[in-house]
Design a protein around this motif. Structure first.
Motif, mmCIF file in Angstrom:
data_model
loop_
_atom_site.group_PDB
_atom_site.id
_atom_site.type_symbol
_atom_site.label_atom_id
_atom_site.label_comp_id
_atom_site.label_asym_id
_atom_site.label_seq_id
_atom_site.Cartn_x
_atom_site.Cartn_y
_atom_site.Cartn_z
ATOM 1 N N ASP A 156 -6.911 -3.421 3.309
ATOM 2 C CA ASP A 156 -5.629 -3.891 2.733
ATOM 3 C C ASP A 156 -5.419 -5.107 2.599
ATOM 4 N N ASP A 172 -0.280 5.027 0.969
ATOM 5 C CA ASP A 172 -0.352 5.710 2.098
ATOM 6 C C ASP A 172 0.028 5.436 3.913
ATOM 7 N N GLY A 173 0.829 5.853 4.455
ATOM 8 C CA GLY A 173 0.882 5.547 5.893
ATOM 9 C C GLY A 173 2.089 3.959 5.676
ATOM 10 N N ASP A 196 -1.431 -0.465 5.887
ATOM 11 C CA ASP A 196 -2.032 0.301 7.477
ATOM 12 C C ASP A 196 -3.530 0.102 7.308
ATOM 13 N N SER A 197 -4.595 -0.226 6.706
ATOM 14 C CA SER A 197 -5.687 0.101 6.464
ATOM 15 C C SER A 197 -6.604 -2.162 6.353
ATOM 16 N N LYS A 250 0.929 9.327 5.613
ATOM 17 C CA LYS A 250 -0.358 9.644 5.561
ATOM 18 C C LYS A 250 -0.981 10.831 6.155
ATOM 19 N N ASP A 286 1.110 -1.513 0.415
ATOM 20 C CA ASP A 286 -0.149 0.462 -0.246
ATOM 21 C C ASP A 286 1.072 1.458 0.236
HETATM 22 MG MG LIG Z 1 -2.809 2.910 3.746
#
Ligand SMILES: [Mg+2]
Length: 164
Positions: free
Chosen positions: A133, A10-11, A129-130, A16, A8
């Motif tokens: 994901d 962002d993050g 990070d989500s 992020k 992934d």
């Molecule tokens: Mg992310």
């Protein structure tokens, strides 16, 4: 040797932003340790593929050109550090769009498998990070690792290399 590292963005690669999208290079800040990690990433993985939701385009907050500029900057910084990204897949769809390509759906992964038919999902990892994901990675049967500020890309990588 592992096969593919799905990341992934962002993050995971860059910090992020709170309730905002990264729309330009100056807003793109690498997470600590990410650039130096690419030496190990490219040593242990055959390829690195980024899979990223970028709804900011669908919302008309940013353009594809702006996203390309950010990605060209990211790639050049990674290459300057001796690393390599094989491909970036982004989904600009709105979450409200029917049949969108966003994670937790698997369309971007399926596209990657079309483009790189040799990918061995069993020897691959997904870092994100989500929850979306992790859900997407697991739907594909890829071992998926949740990243946060403490357990970042660098620590996740060290852990799987040590286990290996
Ligand atoms: Mg992310």
């Amino acid at each position: 040797m592992f096969d593919t590292l799905f990341l992934d963005r962002d993050g995971v690669i860059n910090e992020k932003l709170e309730n905002r999208y990264v729309t330009c290079i100056k807003e793109f800040v690498f997470v600590d340790g990410v650039l130096e990690s690419f030496t190990n990433i490219n040593k242990y993985f055959k390829r690195v593929i980024i899979i990223t939701n970028q709804q900011g385009i669908g919302k008309k907050i940013m353009t594809v050109k702006q996203l390309d500029d950010v990605h060209n900057y990211m790639i050049s910084e990674i290459e300057n550090s001796g690393g390599k990204i094989n491909k970036i897949y982004f989904c600009s769809d709105l979450a409200s769009k029917e049949n969108n390509c966003r994670k937790p759906g698997t369309k971007m992964f399926e596209k990657a498998l079309e483009d790189f038919p040799k990918i061995d999902l069993k020897k691959s990892f997904m870092f994100g990070d989500s929850d979306s994901d992790i859900v997407a990675g697991e739907k594909m049967g890829i071992k998926s690792v949740k990243i946060d500020h403490k357990f970042n890309l660098k620590s996740a990588l060290k852990k799987i290399i040590n286990i290996h």
